[in-house]
Write an enzyme that holds these catalytic residues in place. Structure first.
Site, PDB file in Angstrom:
ATOM      1  N   THR A   1       0.796  -1.231   0.000  1.00  0.00           N
ATOM      2  CA  THR A   1       0.000   0.000   0.000  1.00  0.00           C
ATOM      3  C   THR A   1       0.829   1.282   0.000  1.00  0.00           C
ATOM      4  O   THR A   1       1.911   1.339   0.602  1.00  0.00           O
ATOM      5  CB  THR A   1      -0.927   0.031   1.249  1.00  0.00           C
ATOM      6  OG1 THR A   1      -1.419   1.364   1.449  1.00  0.00           O
ATOM      7  CG2 THR A   1      -0.194  -0.358   2.516  1.00  0.00           C
ATOM      8  N   GLU A  17       0.165   3.714   1.719  1.00  0.00           N
ATOM      9  CA  GLU A  17       0.210   4.204   3.100  1.00  0.00           C
ATOM     10  C   GLU A  17       1.620   4.009   3.692  1.00  0.00           C
ATOM     11  O   GLU A  17       2.024   4.732   4.604  1.00  0.00           O
ATOM     12  CB  GLU A  17      -0.848   3.459   3.922  1.00  0.00           C
ATOM     13  CG  GLU A  17      -1.016   3.897   5.361  1.00  0.00           C
ATOM     14  CD  GLU A  17      -1.701   5.250   5.555  1.00  0.00           C
ATOM     15  OE1 GLU A  17      -2.302   5.773   4.607  1.00  0.00           O
ATOM     16  OE2 GLU A  17      -1.602   5.790   6.678  1.00  0.00           O
ATOM     17  N   TYR A  25      -1.055   0.527  10.994  1.00  0.00           N
ATOM     18  CA  TYR A  25      -1.408  -0.195   9.750  1.00  0.00           C
ATOM     19  C   TYR A  25      -0.242  -0.175   8.775  1.00  0.00           C
ATOM     20  O   TYR A  25       0.145  -1.213   8.215  1.00  0.00           O
ATOM     21  CB  TYR A  25      -2.644   0.462   9.131  1.00  0.00           C
ATOM     22  CG  TYR A  25      -2.931   0.023   7.700  1.00  0.00           C
ATOM     23  CD1 TYR A  25      -3.555  -1.189   7.432  1.00  0.00           C
ATOM     24  CD2 TYR A  25      -2.583   0.840   6.614  1.00  0.00           C
ATOM     25  CE1 TYR A  25      -3.811  -1.581   6.128  1.00  0.00           C
ATOM     26  CE2 TYR A  25      -2.838   0.454   5.316  1.00  0.00           C
ATOM     27  CZ  TYR A  25      -3.460  -0.764   5.074  1.00  0.00           C
ATOM     28  OH  TYR A  25      -3.703  -1.149   3.771  1.00  0.00           O
ATOM     29  N   LYS A  82       1.957  -3.256   7.302  1.00  0.00           N
ATOM     30  CA  LYS A  82       2.035  -3.525   5.865  1.00  0.00           C
ATOM     31  C   LYS A  82       3.488  -3.503   5.378  1.00  0.00           C
ATOM     32  O   LYS A  82       3.847  -4.218   4.445  1.00  0.00           O
ATOM     33  CB  LYS A  82       1.201  -2.502   5.091  1.00  0.00           C
ATOM     34  CG  LYS A  82      -0.286  -2.791   5.132  1.00  0.00           C
ATOM     35  CD  LYS A  82      -0.637  -3.974   4.225  1.00  0.00           C
ATOM     36  CE  LYS A  82      -2.134  -4.188   4.112  1.00  0.00           C
ATOM     37  NZ  LYS A  82      -2.505  -5.257   3.180  1.00  0.00           N
TER      38      LYS A  82
HETATM   39  P1  NAP Z   1     -11.488  -4.418   2.764  1.00  0.00           P
HETATM   40  O1  NAP Z   1     -12.711  -4.089   1.985  1.00  0.00           O
HETATM   41  O2  NAP Z   1     -11.348  -3.898   4.159  1.00  0.00           O
HETATM   42  O3  NAP Z   1     -11.363  -6.027   2.805  1.00  0.00           O
HETATM   43  C1  NAP Z   1     -10.470  -6.655   3.700  1.00  0.00           C
HETATM   44  C2  NAP Z   1     -10.754  -8.155   3.701  1.00  0.00           C
HETATM   45  O4  NAP Z   1      -9.910  -8.780   4.688  1.00  0.00           O
HETATM   46  C3  NAP Z   1     -12.199  -8.523   4.107  1.00  0.00           C
HETATM   47  O5  NAP Z   1     -12.617  -9.647   3.365  1.00  0.00           O
HETATM   48  C4  NAP Z   1     -12.056  -8.879   5.579  1.00  0.00           C
HETATM   49  O6  NAP Z   1     -13.066  -9.733   6.046  1.00  0.00           O
HETATM   50  C5  NAP Z   1     -10.718  -9.604   5.535  1.00  0.00           C
HETATM   51  N1  NAP Z   1     -10.097  -9.727   6.868  1.00  0.00           N
HETATM   52  C6  NAP Z   1      -9.986  -8.777   7.814  1.00  0.00           C
HETATM   53  N2  NAP Z   1      -9.371  -9.263   8.905  1.00  0.00           N
HETATM   54  C7  NAP Z   1      -9.079 -10.563   8.641  1.00  0.00           C
HETATM   55  C8  NAP Z   1      -8.474 -11.607   9.387  1.00  0.00           C
HETATM   56  N3  NAP Z   1      -8.039 -11.415  10.636  1.00  0.00           N
HETATM   57  N4  NAP Z   1      -8.326 -12.829   8.802  1.00  0.00           N
HETATM   58  C9  NAP Z   1      -8.794 -13.035   7.545  1.00  0.00           C
HETATM   59  N5  NAP Z   1      -9.414 -12.100   6.797  1.00  0.00           N
HETATM   60  C10 NAP Z   1      -9.549 -10.870   7.341  1.00  0.00           C
HETATM   61  O7  NAP Z   1     -10.186  -3.973   1.985  1.00  0.00           O
HETATM   62  P2  NAP Z   1      -9.974  -3.659   0.407  1.00  0.00           P
HETATM   63  O8  NAP Z   1     -10.193  -2.216   0.184  1.00  0.00           O
HETATM   64  O9  NAP Z   1     -10.714  -4.669  -0.387  1.00  0.00           O
HETATM   65  O10 NAP Z   1      -8.398  -3.886   0.281  1.00  0.00           O
HETATM   66  C11 NAP Z   1      -7.866  -5.169  -0.021  1.00  0.00           C
HETATM   67  C12 NAP Z   1      -6.423  -5.227   0.446  1.00  0.00           C
HETATM   68  O11 NAP Z   1      -5.670  -4.225  -0.219  1.00  0.00           O
HETATM   69  C13 NAP Z   1      -6.207  -4.977   1.927  1.00  0.00           C
HETATM   70  O12 NAP Z   1      -5.126  -5.785   2.347  1.00  0.00           O
HETATM   71  C14 NAP Z   1      -5.818  -3.512   2.010  1.00  0.00           C
HETATM   72  O13 NAP Z   1      -5.042  -3.275   3.162  1.00  0.00           O
HETATM   73  C15 NAP Z   1      -5.030  -3.370   0.724  1.00  0.00           C
HETATM   74  N6  NAP Z   1      -5.035  -2.039   0.101  1.00  0.00           N
HETATM   75  C16 NAP Z   1      -6.212  -1.417  -0.169  1.00  0.00           C
HETATM   76  C17 NAP Z   1      -6.209  -0.191  -0.818  1.00  0.00           C
HETATM   77  C18 NAP Z   1      -7.497   0.528  -1.146  1.00  0.00           C
HETATM   78  O14 NAP Z   1      -7.427   1.724  -1.444  1.00  0.00           O
HETATM   79  N7  NAP Z   1      -8.639  -0.165  -1.149  1.00  0.00           N
HETATM   80  C19 NAP Z   1      -4.993   0.385  -1.221  1.00  0.00           C
HETATM   81  C20 NAP Z   1      -3.806  -0.300  -0.947  1.00  0.00           C
HETATM   82  C21 NAP Z   1      -3.839  -1.527  -0.309  1.00  0.00           C
HETATM   83  P3  NAP Z   1     -14.470  -9.124   6.608  1.00  0.00           P
HETATM   84  O15 NAP Z   1     -15.289  -8.824   5.385  1.00  0.00           O
HETATM   85  O16 NAP Z   1     -15.004 -10.230   7.424  1.00  0.00           O
HETATM   86  O17 NAP Z   1     -14.140  -7.888   7.383  1.00  0.00           O
HETATM   87  N1  GDD Z   2     -12.112   7.538   7.074  1.00  0.00           N
HETATM   88  C1  GDD Z   2     -12.203   8.861   7.173  1.00  0.00           C
HETATM   89  N2  GDD Z   2     -13.327   9.417   7.730  1.00  0.00           N
HETATM   90  N3  GDD Z   2     -11.194   9.628   6.700  1.00  0.00           N
HETATM   91  C2  GDD Z   2     -11.317  10.965   6.777  1.00  0.00           C
HETATM   92  C3  GDD Z   2     -12.433  11.590   7.330  1.00  0.00           C
HETATM   93  C4  GDD Z   2     -13.489  10.780   7.847  1.00  0.00           C
HETATM   94  O1  GDD Z   2     -14.503  11.251   8.354  1.00  0.00           O
HETATM   95  N4  GDD Z   2     -12.257  12.938   7.248  1.00  0.00           N
HETATM   96  C5  GDD Z   2     -11.070  13.136   6.662  1.00  0.00           C
HETATM   97  N5  GDD Z   2     -10.487  11.949   6.381  1.00  0.00           N
HETATM   98  C6  GDD Z   2      -9.156  11.755   5.788  1.00  0.00           C
HETATM   99  C7  GDD Z   2      -8.259  10.804   6.572  1.00  0.00           C
HETATM  100  O2  GDD Z   2      -7.713  11.459   7.721  1.00  0.00           O
HETATM  101  C8  GDD Z   2      -7.218  10.478   5.502  1.00  0.00           C
HETATM  102  O3  GDD Z   2      -6.230  11.484   5.476  1.00  0.00           O
HETATM  103  C9  GDD Z   2      -8.019  10.513   4.199  1.00  0.00           C
HETATM  104  O4  GDD Z   2      -9.272  11.148   4.519  1.00  0.00           O
HETATM  105  C10 GDD Z   2      -8.309   9.132   3.603  1.00  0.00           C
HETATM  106  O5  GDD Z   2      -8.816   8.299   4.613  1.00  0.00           O
HETATM  107  P1  GDD Z   2      -9.455   6.859   4.284  1.00  0.00           P
HETATM  108  O6  GDD Z   2     -10.519   6.985   3.253  1.00  0.00           O
HETATM  109  O7  GDD Z   2      -9.828   6.242   5.597  1.00  0.00           O
HETATM  110  O8  GDD Z   2      -8.264   6.061   3.560  1.00  0.00           O
HETATM  111  P2  GDD Z   2      -6.706   5.937   3.898  1.00  0.00           P
HETATM  112  O9  GDD Z   2      -5.964   6.685   2.847  1.00  0.00           O
HETATM  113  O10 GDD Z   2      -6.421   6.227   5.307  1.00  0.00           O
HETATM  114  O11 GDD Z   2      -6.464   4.357   3.707  1.00  0.00           O
HETATM  115  C11 GDD Z   2      -6.957   3.680   2.545  1.00  0.00           C
HETATM  116  O12 GDD Z   2      -5.992   3.760   1.515  1.00  0.00           O
HETATM  117  C12 GDD Z   2      -4.742   3.103   1.804  1.00  0.00           C
HETATM  118  C13 GDD Z   2      -3.833   3.299   0.576  1.00  0.00           C
HETATM  119  O13 GDD Z   2      -3.199   4.544   0.655  1.00  0.00           O
HETATM  120  C14 GDD Z   2      -7.248   2.233   2.951  1.00  0.00           C
HETATM  121  O14 GDD Z   2      -7.899   1.593   1.889  1.00  0.00           O
HETATM  122  C15 GDD Z   2      -5.975   1.475   3.265  1.00  0.00           C
HETATM  123  O15 GDD Z   2      -6.286   0.092   3.470  1.00  0.00           O
HETATM  124  C16 GDD Z   2      -5.033   1.627   2.067  1.00  0.00           C
HETATM  125  O16 GDD Z   2      -3.813   0.925   2.306  1.00  0.00           O
END
Ligand code: NAP
Ligand code: GDD
Length: 349
Positions: free
Chosen positions: A129, A131, A153, A157
């Site tokens: 990620t 992050e 987190y 990661k």
């Molecule tokens: P998500 O919607 O939060 O899905 C996470 C998945 O992991 C869910 O199926 C969750 O199950 C499962 N999980 C959580 N805790 C677990 C545990 N202890 N054992 C087994 N499974 C578990 O995340 P996503 O947005 O699809 O992201 C997929 C992956 O990419 C994650 O690893 C995230 O950190 C990474 N990532 C995401 C982004 C982004 O912007 N979306 C960017 C960079 C990296 P439940 O449904 O039961 O909670």
């Molecule tokens: N969640 C949330 N809720 N974020 C807020 C809010 C709020 O009410 N207001 C402002 N933010 C700001 C957070 O402080 C952060 O700076 C930004 O919005 C994005 O927050 P999120 O949408 O929670 O995503 P993230 O960037 O912290 O994390 C996501 O992206 C990562 C990749 O860069 C997640 O999907 C991570 O799993 C992933 O790795």
């Protein structure tokens, strides 16, 4: 001779990316296995929403329990393994740092041990990620940029990311890290800021809510569209060599920009609804993320297809359509009705 289908195992298939990746692989004629956690109320709404739940073999897997990882891998015998499971919400990682480190960091080491001993031939994708870059950055962030994690987190990661590299080099395994920047969709979890905004904007538009409370609205992100990003994951595992690679759009916008665009698309002015609430601030935040996708373009031939403006429109339209359907008494697989109001939720700092 009949060629047997390729087998893919997706951990975290109940999440946003797991659901879209499963759809992509089914469309490519893979046999798809996916893992879920044993929780009291089943959480398969995304797979139902995409109409694919019955086409997938579902297996239990908990990343803190090595025996469940062994069983899932021995049962599915995958050619490709996509590790998407994680405690993925950065905010919650400050509340549950030990759990997050155990699942999202050490859990990957457990998985790598199982791969090494039980299926060393598999191609593994690890969900790394942006992050991991941490705060105080500028310019385009690439594979060459150092990582300075700013949350439990991100620390977890980075442990996972480095472990993938160590196992790849030590044991000659096909293990790749996709360093994905934020990617969003109508299937995004409601705690993440984009979906929180589009869900609330839809409710305001339909007279079901009066305001939206956010934290750090100056933070900027490189936001892409999740279905584009799962295509990149698949391409990463089709490449001839394992690699670490950034997947991003090369653009970024602030949270305020996202809110403004979402409100404008719904015919609203965000200044009439926005409340800034300190409760949503993090102890440490990442204020800037913008990725460099040159390597993904060159090596994978991958480019994002959906622009920021289109992403906002897709998400707002989808949430408005869902709340309209709800008002008309229609039933559908959907998360919003069961999500508690954040007004009643307390965060511990
Ligand atoms: P998500 O919607 O939060 O899905 C996470 C998945 O992991 C869910 O199926 C969750 O199950 C499962 N999980 C959580 N805790 C677990 C545990 N202890 N054992 C087994 N499974 C578990 O995340 P996503 O947005 O699809 O992201 C997929 C992956 O990419 C994650 O690893 C995230 O950190 C990474 N990532 C995401 C982004 C982004 O912007 N979306 C960017 C960079 C990296 P439940 O449904 O039961 O909670
Ligand atoms: N969640 C949330 N809720 N974020 C807020 C809010 C709020 O009410 N207001 C402002 N933010 C700001 C957070 O402080 C952060 O700076 C930004 O919005 C994005 O927050 P999120 O949408 O929670 O995503 P993230 O960037 O912290 O994390 C996501 O992206 C990562 C990749 O860069 C997640 O999907 C991570 O799993 C992933 O790795």
């Amino acid at each position: 001779m009949v060629k047997s289908k390729k087998r893919a195992l997706i951990t975290g298939i109940t999440g946003q990316d797991g659901a879209y990746l499963a759809k992509l692989l089914l469309d490519k004629d893979y046999e798809v296995f996916g893992t879920y956690r044993r929780i009291s109320t089943p959480n398969f709404w995304r797979l139902q929403y995409l109409g694919i739940k019955e086409k997938i073999t579902i297996l239990p897997l908990e990343l803190s329990d090595s025996s469940s990882i062994i069983t899932a891998i021995e049962t599915s015998q995958p050619d490709e393994l996509y590790n998407l499971a994680a405690q993925s919400f950065v905010g919650a990682s400050f509340e549950n740092p030990i759990y997050t480190t155990d699942v999202s960091g050490l859990g990957v080491v457990r998985l790598l041990e199982v791969v090494r001993h039980h299926c060393p031939q598999v191609r593994l994708y690890q969900a790394s990620t942006s992050e991991m870059y941490g705060d105080n950055r500028s310019g385009l962030l690439s594979e060459e940029t150092s990582f300075i994690p700013s949350s439990p987190y991100a620390g977890a990661k980075l442990l996972a990311h480095n472990s993938v590299k160590i196992y790849r080099e030590s044991y000659n395994l096909f293990l790749s890290n996709g360093i994905l920047f934020n990617h969003e969709s109508p299937l995004r979890g409601l705690e993440f800021v984009t979906r929180k905004i589009t869900n609330e904007v839809a409710k305001i538009k339909l007279g079901l809510s009066k305001s939206i409370s956010l934290g750090n609205i100056n933070s900027s992100r490189d936001w892409g569209y999740a279905p584009d990003y799962v295509e990149a994951m698949w391409r990463i595992l089709q490449h001839s060599e394992p690699l670490d690679i950034v997947v991003a759009t090369n653009t970024n916008y602030t949270v305020e920009n996202f809110l403004d665009a979402a409100c404008k698309h719904a015919g609203l002015d965000y200044k009439d609804f926005l409340k800034v609430n300190k409760k949503f601030l993090r102890p440490l935040d990442v204020n800037y993320l913008r990725g460099d996708n040159s390597k993904a373009k060159d090596v994978l031939g991958w480019e994002p297809q959906v622009t920021f403006d289109n992403l906002v429109k897709i998400m707002v339209d989808s949430d408005i359509a869902r709340w309209k359907a709800y008002k008309e008494g229609k039933h559908m697989p959907w998360d919003a009705l069961h999500y508690p109001s954040e007004n009643n939720m307390i965060s511990f700092k």
